[in-house]
Design a protein around this motif. Structure first.
Motif, PDB file in Angstrom:
ATOM      1  N   UNK A 119       0.792  -1.144  -0.149  1.00 25.46           N
ATOM      2  CA  UNK A 119       0.093   0.157  -0.031  1.00 25.46           C
ATOM      3  C   UNK A 119       0.786   1.174   0.054  1.00 25.46           C
ATOM      4  N   UNK A 120       0.425   2.209  -0.754  1.00 23.97           N
ATOM      5  CA  UNK A 120       1.018   3.583  -0.736  1.00 23.97           C
ATOM      6  C   UNK A 120      -0.064   4.631  -0.104  1.00 23.97           C
ATOM      7  N   UNK A 121       0.351   5.169   0.974  1.00 25.14           N
ATOM      8  CA  UNK A 121      -0.402   5.894   1.689  1.00 25.14           C
ATOM      9  C   UNK A 121      -0.024   7.227   2.109  1.00 25.14           C
ATOM     10  N   UNK A 122      -0.462   8.384   1.868  1.00 23.79           N
ATOM     11  CA  UNK A 122      -0.126   9.658   2.299  1.00 23.79           C
ATOM     12  C   UNK A 122      -1.090  10.310   2.965  1.00 23.79           C
ATOM     13  N   UNK A 123      -1.194  10.252   4.292  1.00 22.30           N
ATOM     14  CA  UNK A 123      -2.369  10.904   4.942  1.00 22.30           C
ATOM     15  C   UNK A 123      -2.449  12.451   4.885  1.00 22.30           C
ATOM     16  N   UNK A 124      -1.433  13.129   4.829  1.00 22.17           N
ATOM     17  CA  UNK A 124      -1.346  14.494   4.904  1.00 22.17           C
ATOM     18  C   UNK A 124      -2.113  15.046   3.341  1.00 22.17           C
ATOM     19  N   UNK A 125      -1.683  14.313   2.198  1.00 20.06           N
ATOM     20  CA  UNK A 125      -2.115  14.826   0.860  1.00 20.06           C
ATOM     21  C   UNK A 125      -3.444  14.083   0.606  1.00 20.06           C
ATOM     22  N   UNK A 126      -3.967  13.056   1.566  1.00 19.34           N
ATOM     23  CA  UNK A 126      -5.142  12.189   1.292  1.00 19.34           C
ATOM     24  C   UNK A 126      -4.988  11.496   0.154  1.00 19.34           C
ATOM     25  N   UNK A 127      -3.825  10.716  -0.214  1.00 20.23           N
ATOM     26  CA  UNK A 127      -3.683   9.999  -1.232  1.00 20.23           C
ATOM     27  C   UNK A 127      -3.487   8.516  -0.828  1.00 20.23           C
ATOM     28  N   UNK A 128      -4.025   7.597  -1.656  1.00 23.79           N
ATOM     29  CA  UNK A 128      -3.880   6.135  -1.444  1.00 23.79           C
ATOM     30  C   UNK A 128      -3.656   5.501  -2.702  1.00 23.79           C
ATOM     31  N   UNK A 129      -2.827   4.390  -2.854  1.00 18.92           N
ATOM     32  CA  UNK A 129      -2.503   3.698  -4.183  1.00 18.92           C
ATOM     33  C   UNK A 129      -1.871   2.511  -3.833  1.00 18.92           C
ATOM     34  N   UNK A 130      -1.779   1.708  -5.145  1.00 13.12           N
ATOM     35  CA  UNK A 130      -1.290   0.306  -5.161  1.00 13.12           C
ATOM     36  C   UNK A 130      -1.047  -0.309  -6.449  1.00 13.12           C
ATOM     37  N   UNK A 131      -0.119  -0.856  -6.607  1.00 10.26           N
ATOM     38  CA  UNK A 131       0.250  -1.410  -7.945  1.00 10.26           C
ATOM     39  C   UNK A 131      -1.040  -2.500  -8.571  1.00 10.26           C
ATOM     40  N   UNK A 132      -1.476  -2.374  -9.654  1.00 15.27           N
ATOM     41  CA  UNK A 132      -2.575  -3.331 -10.178  1.00 15.27           C
ATOM     42  C   UNK A 132      -2.476  -3.677 -11.748  1.00 15.27           C
ATOM     43  N   UNK A 133      -2.755  -5.117 -11.838  1.00 14.05           N
ATOM     44  CA  UNK A 133      -2.640  -5.572 -13.137  1.00 14.05           C
ATOM     45  C   UNK A 133      -4.197  -5.393 -13.699  1.00 14.05           C
ATOM     46  N   UNK A 134      -4.739  -5.116 -14.633  1.00 11.46           N
ATOM     47  CA  UNK A 134      -6.230  -5.129 -14.798  1.00 11.46           C
ATOM     48  C   UNK A 134      -6.452  -5.203 -16.461  1.00 11.46           C
ATOM     49  N   UNK A 135      -7.755  -5.551 -16.722  1.00 10.71           N
ATOM     50  CA  UNK A 135      -8.194  -5.671 -18.138  1.00 10.71           C
ATOM     51  C   UNK A 135      -9.454  -4.915 -18.378  1.00 10.71           C
ATOM     52  N   UNK A 136      -9.548  -4.188 -19.213  1.00  8.34           N
ATOM     53  CA  UNK A 136     -11.045  -3.808 -19.587  1.00  8.34           C
ATOM     54  C   UNK A 136     -11.646  -4.679 -20.423  1.00  8.34           C
ATOM     55  N   UNK A 137     -13.082  -4.485 -20.225  1.00  4.28           N
ATOM     56  CA  UNK A 137     -13.824  -5.460 -21.104  1.00  4.28           C
ATOM     57  C   UNK A 137     -13.479  -5.487 -22.542  1.00  4.28           C
ATOM     58  N   UNK A 138     -13.595  -6.523 -23.036  1.00  2.00           N
ATOM     59  CA  UNK A 138     -13.187  -7.040 -24.471  1.00  2.00           C
ATOM     60  C   UNK A 138     -11.810  -6.730 -24.830  1.00  2.00           C
ATOM     61  N   UNK A 139     -10.903  -6.321 -24.013  1.00  2.00           N
ATOM     62  CA  UNK A 139      -9.428  -5.914 -24.157  1.00  2.00           C
ATOM     63  C   UNK A 139      -8.786  -7.160 -24.337  1.00  2.00           C
ATOM     64  N   UNK A 140      -7.699  -6.992 -25.069  1.00  2.00           N
ATOM     65  CA  UNK A 140      -6.946  -8.473 -25.551  1.00  2.00           C
ATOM     66  C   UNK A 140      -5.675  -8.571 -24.444  1.00  2.00           C
ATOM     67  N   UNK A 141      -5.173  -7.383 -23.845  1.00  2.00           N
ATOM     68  CA  UNK A 141      -4.209  -7.606 -23.002  1.00  2.00           C
ATOM     69  C   UNK A 141      -4.364  -6.761 -21.767  1.00  2.00           C
ATOM     70  N   UNK A 142      -3.623  -7.153 -20.557  1.00  2.00           N
ATOM     71  CA  UNK A 142      -3.699  -6.475 -19.498  1.00  2.00           C
ATOM     72  C   UNK A 142      -2.769  -5.004 -19.386  1.00  2.00           C
ATOM     73  N   UNK A 143      -3.241  -4.169 -18.452  1.00  2.00           N
ATOM     74  CA  UNK A 143      -2.442  -3.009 -18.116  1.00  2.00           C
ATOM     75  C   UNK A 143      -1.885  -3.323 -16.935  1.00  2.00           C
ATOM     76  N   UNK A 144      -0.593  -2.923 -16.765  1.00  2.00           N
ATOM     77  CA  UNK A 144       0.047  -3.238 -15.389  1.00  2.00           C
ATOM     78  C   UNK A 144       0.356  -1.641 -15.082  1.00  2.00           C
TER      79      UNK A 144
END
Length: 643
Positions: free
Chosen positions: A549-574
């Motif tokens: 987890x990436x978390x910066x409370x002072x700036x109210x930011x949260x994030x993480x690495x993710x591999x995902x695929x949109x509907x009907x897409x042929x490949x993943x996004x990293x």
């Protein structure tokens, strides 16, 4: 309503000191037929207990049948683990467990800990910076990357890079190489002018070299978990000052103050013709004369009823002195581990009739950690299995623990509260029948439990009276959260999955989902808003590893690495996706950094992201990239060597 409870959790008020053992009071409560003893309290001192009947028992040297691993036949205080009396007993145990059929679905050793780091002495003043996302404040956990606000320490491709965070230049490049030994770094700590690297090593001998292919065949042996301590006071001339090794593979570790506690597990190969020295586990320490020694069988404790055929070795040492490493060795331990500032808890699963599906009980062993030493304090028993380390939490001397049971017609879930001696003082039974626990978070005097089968119930539990825990509220929404992260005193973030039908009457994961829950009213929890990631498929390490987890409370930011695929897409996004948290407007995408992915090489994936002031860094095995955190515009890139 629970503002004070949450503030207490965030400030992490230390649990009170372990009360002195009421040994004599316990003896009075024991059945007259049960033999009791006090083990050695010092190397040459033995305290003999005299009962009112005038009978004195000292059973430590009496024979024992290791086939049943019966603790009552070995001299011990009430809660002490028995220890092997001789090599014959150890051999019997190895042979017995070696022949048990492999019909147990085991759960790997896991652990967790809310944010902790020590500022480096290399700089007098530094900006705010990332620390590892941990479960218990002041109990640091090792990770693949650390920063002290001036330098970045990162493990990549079996090397440890020390990088100037300001201009992204490599200052040191540590690759541990010794003759006939290969070291694989896994995680690290930094503590002022000390760098501690933990990983595995294996010794090998060269058998032959093929002159045509120039390939060398090797035979490896003596797999060891190792902790390497480096002096980094001169950042450009880093020096190794200590090496400690434990037989087996590195499992996990904790750092409390200047003390490191790390754990290895070894499944020994056994046959009756083996020499004793080939059976006994080994430790190494450059502060020991000769550096290497075997652990005597009489110093190996075992878990009664165990069907695990392995050694677990727990070691403690101070990073700033040369005192010999202290170790405790156990035979047959292989489950969840949790640590508070003062205590270490190890659970051991007991499978009914050797089968996971027949039901599970868990024995909980509590060890005190003080000045790098480990001492068993007590043990207790509960029903069910744990989801992960977040299923346990120590608060005001009590242990709260949530489990799932599967020995009924349908699964059930429980919450137990155990006192400082691991006696049960409160419980909730039959929570969400037919479902199992997917995530737990204890925050002060409130507990949050997510169960799931086809819909996600979030249970809010009032723990203010530890003898009478009460489910105050319940929220049912689609999908489920596999990680819960506190936002403020009245809000908690859930990260997990949306679900969909698999076409066969079951449920499968689809896109990822992040939700904001309003828990200001314990009796009426609400999902304020959520955001979806991906449409057809999504995965992030955060669902299994909170340290991603990436978390910066002072700036109210949260994030993480993710591999995902949109509907009907042929490949993943990293990608590494960052969201802005706004309680009025919801989660807003703040930035998405897409990595050029080689799908045949996982090393191109972003593993972590950290910040130092207004600088933001993404880290993968192929490169480290510096961005402006305010704009997510790239500033500089540092390429790393990789195979």
């Amino acid at each position: 309503m629970n503002k004070e409870n949450y503030r207490n959790a965030v400030n992490q008020i230390k649990a009170k000191k372990e009360l002195k053992e009421k040994t004599f009071e316990k003896i009075k409560q024991k059945k007259k037929s049960k033999v009791v003893y006090i083990k050695y309290l010092a190397a040459c001192a033995v305290l003999v207990l005299v009962f009112s009947y005038g009978i004195i028992y000292y059973k430590r040297n009496q024979p024992n049948s290791v086939d049943t691993l019966n603790t009552t036949e070995i001299a011990s205080i009430e809660n002490e683990l028995p220890r092997f009396k001789n090599m014959e007993q150890l051999r019997k145990a190895l042979n017995k467990n070696n022949n048990i059929k492999e019909n147990i679905q085991t759960k790997g050793i896991v652990t967790d800990t809310m944010t902790s780091s020590l500022k480096s002495s290399n700089t007098a003043k530094v900006e705010d910076y990332s620390t590892t996302n941990v479960q218990v404040q002041n109990v640091d956990e090792a990770d693949i990357v650390k920063t002290d606000g001036k330098y970045i320490y990162y493990i990549s491709n079996e090397k440890i890079y020390i990088i100037d965070a300001n201009d992204l230049t490599i200052l040191s490049n540590i690759k541990v190489e010794e003759k006939n030994e290969k070291f694989y770094p896994k995680e690290l700590y930094i503590n002022r002018d000390r760098l501690i690297i933990l990983g595995n090593s294996s010794e090998y001998t060269e058998e032959y070299k093929n002159e045509v292919t120039e390939c060398t065949a090797r035979i490896s042996s003596n797999y060891m978990a190792k902790a390497l301590v480096y002096d980094i006071s001169d950042i450009e001339s880093v020096k190794q000052i200590r090496k400690i090794g434990l037989d087996g593979n590195y499992i996990q570790s904790r750092m409390v103050g200047e003390n490191i506690y790390f754990i290895s597990s070894k499944s020994p190969t056994y046959n009756a013709k083996m020499e004793d020295n080939d059976i006994l586990p080994m430790i190494q320490d450059t502060c020991i004369a000769g550096e290497t020694k075997k652990i005597d069988c009489t110093n190996i404790a075992y878990f009664e009823g165990t069907e695990y055929n392995n050694y677990m070795i727990i070691a403690g040492f101070n990073i700033n002195n040369n005192n010999e490493v202290t170790t405790e060795t156990f035979f047959g331990a292989n489950d969840t581990i949790y640590a508070s500032e003062e205590n270490l808890y190890i659970t051991q699963s007991i499978y009914k009739n050797g089968y996971f599906s027949k039901g599970i009980e868990n024995i909980i062993y509590k060890f005190n950690m003080e000045d790098s030493k480990i001492q068993l304090k007590c043990k207790g028993k509960i029903k069910g299995y744990l989801n992960n380390q977040f299923s346990m939490d120590e608060y005001e001397g009590n242990l709260r623990i949530a489990t799932t049971s599967n020995d009924e017609e349908e699964s059930t879930n429980q919450l137990y509260i155990l006192d400082e001696n691991l006696n049960m003082i409160g419980k909730i039974k039959n929570l969400a029948k037919g479902e199992k626990i997917y995530s737990v978070r204890f925050i002060g005097k409130v507990g949050y439990i997510v169960t799931f089968k086809q819909i996600d119930p979030l249970f809010v539990i009032d723990l203010s009276n530890p003898t009478k825990p009460v489910v105050k509220g319940e929220l049912k929404i689609p999908g489920y959260s596999s990680y819960l992260h506190p936002y403020d005193e009245t809000h908690i973030i859930g990260i997990g999955y949306n679900t969909k039908s698999n076409g066969y009457g079951g449920i499968t994961n689809s896109s990822m989902k992040m939700s904001m829950f309003d828990v200001s009213d314990l009796e009426n929890p609400k999902e304020m808003f959520n955001t979806n990631i991906g449409e057809d498929y999504a995965y992030s390490e955060i669902v299994n590893n909170h340290k991603a987890l990436f978390y910066n409370k002072d700036k109210d930011l949260i994030g993480f690495p993710v591999n995902y695929r949109e509907k009907n897409a042929k490949s993943n996004n990293s990608s590494f996706i960052i969201f802005k948290i706004d309680l009025e407007n919801g989660f807003e995408k703040y930035g998405e950094i897409k990595q050029n992915v080689n799908y045949n090489n996982y090393k191109t994936n972003i593993e972590r992201a950290i910040y130092i002031g207004d600088k933001f860094y993404t880290l993968s095995n192929t490169k480290i990239v510096l961005y402006d955190l305010n704009t997510i515009e790239e500033i500089k890139e540092l390429k790393l060597e990789y195979d």
